[in-house]
Design a protein around this motif. Sequence first.
Motif, PDB file in Angstrom:
ATOM      1  N   ASP A 133      -2.835  -2.269  -3.744  1.00  0.00           N
ATOM      2  CA  ASP A 133      -2.674  -0.929  -4.603  1.00  0.00           C
ATOM      3  C   ASP A 133      -2.073  -1.611  -5.805  1.00  0.00           C
ATOM      4  N   PRO A 134      -2.616  -1.621  -7.067  1.00  0.00           N
ATOM      5  CA  PRO A 134      -1.879  -2.222  -8.057  1.00  0.00           C
ATOM      6  C   PRO A 134      -0.675  -1.545  -8.619  1.00  0.00           C
ATOM      7  N   GLU A 135      -0.407  -0.261  -8.488  1.00  0.00           N
ATOM      8  CA  GLU A 135       0.733   0.346  -8.627  1.00  0.00           C
ATOM      9  C   GLU A 135       2.134  -0.285  -8.004  1.00  0.00           C
ATOM     10  N   TYR A 136       1.787  -0.927  -6.916  1.00  0.00           N
ATOM     11  CA  TYR A 136       3.099  -1.372  -6.105  1.00  0.00           C
ATOM     12  C   TYR A 136       3.459  -2.923  -6.445  1.00  0.00           C
ATOM     13  N   GLY A 137       2.505  -3.474  -7.478  1.00  0.00           N
ATOM     14  CA  GLY A 137       2.806  -4.984  -7.599  1.00  0.00           C
ATOM     15  C   GLY A 137       2.737  -5.880  -6.618  1.00  0.00           C
ATOM     16  N   ILE A 138       3.487  -6.982  -6.802  1.00  0.00           N
ATOM     17  CA  ILE A 138       3.621  -8.121  -6.012  1.00  0.00           C
ATOM     18  C   ILE A 138       4.846  -8.080  -5.371  1.00  0.00           C
ATOM     19  N   PRO A 139       5.188  -7.306  -4.138  1.00  0.00           N
ATOM     20  CA  PRO A 139       6.521  -7.216  -3.497  1.00  0.00           C
ATOM     21  C   PRO A 139       6.674  -8.398  -2.904  1.00  0.00           C
ATOM     22  N   ALA A 140       7.636  -8.835  -2.358  1.00  0.00           N
ATOM     23  CA  ALA A 140       8.294 -10.046  -1.471  1.00  0.00           C
ATOM     24  C   ALA A 140       8.846  -9.439  -0.222  1.00  0.00           C
ATOM     25  N   LEU A 141       8.308 -10.116   0.905  1.00  0.00           N
ATOM     26  CA  LEU A 141       8.760  -9.792   2.312  1.00  0.00           C
ATOM     27  C   LEU A 141       9.339 -11.210   2.532  1.00  0.00           C
ATOM     28  N   GLY A 142      10.673 -11.077   3.235  1.00  0.00           N
ATOM     29  CA  GLY A 142      11.218 -12.085   3.609  1.00  0.00           C
ATOM     30  C   GLY A 142      12.290 -11.749   4.945  1.00  0.00           C
ATOM     31  N   ALA A 143      13.018 -12.939   5.165  1.00  0.00           N
ATOM     32  CA  ALA A 143      14.138 -12.908   5.983  1.00  0.00           C
ATOM     33  C   ALA A 143      15.083 -13.611   5.151  1.00  0.00           C
ATOM     34  N   ALA A 144      16.544 -13.400   5.629  1.00  0.00           N
ATOM     35  CA  ALA A 144      17.580 -13.927   4.712  1.00  0.00           C
ATOM     36  C   ALA A 144      18.691 -14.341   5.820  1.00  0.00           C
ATOM     37  N   ASP A 145      19.425 -15.494   5.306  1.00  0.00           N
ATOM     38  CA  ASP A 145      20.532 -15.884   6.226  1.00  0.00           C
ATOM     39  C   ASP A 145      21.725 -15.128   5.791  1.00  0.00           C
ATOM     40  N   LEU A 146      22.344 -14.568   6.603  1.00  0.00           N
ATOM     41  CA  LEU A 146      23.618 -13.567   6.456  1.00  0.00           C
ATOM     42  C   LEU A 146      24.790 -14.037   7.036  1.00  0.00           C
ATOM     43  N   ALA A 170       9.568 -10.624  -7.766  1.00  0.00           N
ATOM     44  CA  ALA A 170       8.993  -9.963  -7.100  1.00  0.00           C
ATOM     45  C   ALA A 170       9.296  -8.363  -7.564  1.00  0.00           C
ATOM     46  N   SER A 171       8.323  -7.551  -7.338  1.00  0.00           N
ATOM     47  CA  SER A 171       8.598  -6.175  -7.873  1.00  0.00           C
ATOM     48  C   SER A 171       9.645  -5.395  -6.887  1.00  0.00           C
ATOM     49  N   THR A 172       9.560  -5.655  -5.598  1.00  0.00           N
ATOM     50  CA  THR A 172      10.554  -5.265  -4.805  1.00  0.00           C
ATOM     51  C   THR A 172      10.572  -6.200  -3.595  1.00  0.00           C
ATOM     52  N   THR A 214       0.985  -1.211   0.041  1.00  0.00           N
ATOM     53  CA  THR A 214       0.108  -0.054  -0.104  1.00  0.00           C
ATOM     54  C   THR A 214       0.742   1.231  -0.063  1.00  0.00           C
ATOM     55  N   VAL A 215       2.082   1.146   0.037  1.00  0.00           N
ATOM     56  CA  VAL A 215       2.935   2.274   0.074  1.00  0.00           C
ATOM     57  C   VAL A 215       4.138   2.077  -0.852  1.00  0.00           C
ATOM     58  N   GLU A 216       4.899   2.927  -1.098  1.00  0.00           N
ATOM     59  CA  GLU A 216       6.139   2.994  -2.096  1.00  0.00           C
ATOM     60  C   GLU A 216       7.275   2.297  -1.029  1.00  0.00           C
ATOM     61  N   PRO A 217       8.247   1.518  -1.605  1.00  0.00           N
ATOM     62  CA  PRO A 217       8.937   0.724  -0.895  1.00  0.00           C
ATOM     63  C   PRO A 217       9.819   1.778   0.220  1.00  0.00           C
ATOM     64  N   GLU A 218      10.283   3.050  -0.387  1.00  0.00           N
ATOM     65  CA  GLU A 218      10.787   4.144   0.276  1.00  0.00           C
ATOM     66  C   GLU A 218      10.038   4.304   1.587  1.00  0.00           C
ATOM     67  N   VAL A 219       8.840   4.472   1.467  1.00  0.00           N
ATOM     68  CA  VAL A 219       8.014   4.902   2.576  1.00  0.00           C
ATOM     69  C   VAL A 219       8.151   3.623   3.973  1.00  0.00           C
ATOM     70  N   TYR A 220       8.034   2.454   3.125  1.00  0.00           N
ATOM     71  CA  TYR A 220       8.322   1.390   4.149  1.00  0.00           C
ATOM     72  C   TYR A 220       9.425   1.287   4.862  1.00  0.00           C
TER      73      TYR A 220
END
Lengths: 285, 425
Positions: free
Chosen positions: B303-316, B375-377, B204-210
């Motif tokens: 909100d269609p403008e943000y596409g299908i983003p991916a939320l995740g965790a990663a091993d670093l 994913a879009s982002t 629902t928001v731009e990645p930058e707002v996230y």
Amino acid sequence: MKKLISIFSGIPLHLVIITIALIWILPSVGLLITSFRSSADVATSGWWTVLQHPFNFTCYTLENYREVIIRIGIGKAFWNTLLITIPATIIPILIASFAAYAFAWMDFPGRRLLFVILVGLLVVPLQMTMIPILRVFNKLGLAGTFPGIWFAHTGYGLPLIIYLLYNFISGLPSELFDSCSIDGATPFQIFKKLVIPLSLPALASVTIFQFLWVWNDLLVALVYLGGTPDVAPLTVRISALVGSYGQDWELLTAAAFVSMILPLSLFLGLQRYFVKGILAGSVKG
Amino acid sequence: MFKKLTFSLLVVLLIGIFAVNTFAASGSVTVLGVWTGGEAEAFKKMIAPFEAETGIKVEFTGTRDLPAVLTTQVESGNPPDVSALPNPGQMVEFAKAGKLVDLSTFMDMEVLQSDYSPTWLDLGTYKGKFCGVFISADLKSLVWYNPKEFAAAGYTVPTTWEEMIALSDKMVADGKTPWAIGFECGAASGWAGTDWIEDIMLRTVEPEVYDLWVSHGISWLDERVQRAFELFGQIALNEKYVYGGSNAILTINFGDSPDALFTTPPNAYMHRQATFIKSFILDHFPNLVPGEDFDFFPFPPIDPEYGIPALGAADLFAMFNDTPEARAFMEYIVSPEAQEIWVGELGKLSANKRVNPAAYPDDLTRKAAKILSEASTFRFDGSDLMPSAVGAGSFWTGVLDYVSGVPLKNVLMTIEASALDAYRK
């Protein structure tokens, strides 16, 4: 008739005691039953469901125990735990009994102040001391070694043990000490021949305290000793059984009983001795 | 008795002094990780070829108390050679303190740039220093369902938020319960709820707002945050939508909650959770076939403008001591060979583009890998990046409060108050 009445009047008390004992023991029973159930059963139904048909042995399995024993490398882990626990129990109690005797019956300058500092140490949280102590250990090459963790446990245990023993030893009748010194006993002889035998019950109870505390300790071992299989005690290996999202927690139920075996059998076995120690000499005056 | 005691004490002391000193044995690399249980077994399988090939021994310690143990070791001046880090925020902290080795000094950056997507490399970089490598990821933006039950009832997989709500309404009209949700997790209860909010925020928001929200650049009382909670409430606070009603969300364990999808007849039809939940489902129902009996679709766009983003965790992974053995280890774990073993064992998604898709254990994991790469982002789980007083504290309890019926304004004000305090430090 009177005997009958006394039996009946005891019934409410007994009922209450039995009820409390049952409530007290219920979680352990649940743990024990769960430890014999398969992971699929544990996930889908509670342990009490087996009580509907307790003798249907197909719903019990030793799989959890087998898995635990293989995965934690039980022999090495047990040996490591013993290697940590026994010295980390004996050393502080040995030092603390000397110290408590000195605080209670010997006169030396600064005794008061030292004792106040000691009591103050009781409230220092051990987490606060980890980084500075580990720094010192690194310099001395003690980090990751067994003597290092003995020292750590000794330090953490001493204030409370000294305090408890002090309370007991200072309560011994002073006439005993007077007559001993009149007979020409040195302070060390008094300690060996008088204080130690008389304070056996107190020593026994602090031994139990310290032994259980070290046996069950995870944090101190993990920080000072590390978690490599060469040195890791039972607790560290057991805590590593569960996945990072808490998967396979049913293994913990079995692991709990594995780690309980020794302390439990030790104290059940020595119980008579402890009780005897408490009563010894109580009627001779 | 006294003599015996002294004697046995001496014996034990001697044994202890001659016992192995584990630190800094030559030809070895100490590795600290968060993996325990089955994951630790998988880690050992991954490093077995490395040990066999180089003769370097990997001294691995896995603990779920990683942050505490690692911080203590680093502060006391004896860090592990290599350590897994819980999140990029922690990496930045250590990099700021100058504790991490710049990996670009010895790694072939050109190979890395062709093997890894820029997202991963950027996340591992702090002020021009390349400090962290990602080996694998978990994808959180998934909705799990039971395809057979969906087909039997004539339901189709929704591709937008509206469709998902319409489908939920249809299920309710059919006398069924659409959602299985459970947030209970002992002292960590509520984390599963934060994932919902984060996923909705990303849509629902731009990645930058996230990113701003994560770094407290916008207030918790911001209307965009409010909207995310309200959208979540549209599902979670609807008594007819949730199996057991809203209050059940508070008491059902996150690992047990998907069980409702596999009863006959199913108690619920949809469950939002990360890739890892597959192992819970298979643990509870060993006979289910991934892809046939259970499947997932990406959490749909709002909100269609943000596409299908991916939320995740990663091993670093990051490196604290610059030794030849640690260098060799780091070079090994970024390779596709190592990661193929790792993802094959655990069903995680590899970060390396060259990893052969055949290495994934099943089609389901391949599908998740595809969702992640398309994913879009990509954004890291926000609560993991926030100061723990918020991200592992008031945010968790805030979600629980909201579900239990506390007015949204009050919930957000409580979180904001703790955030004002936590970010100042």
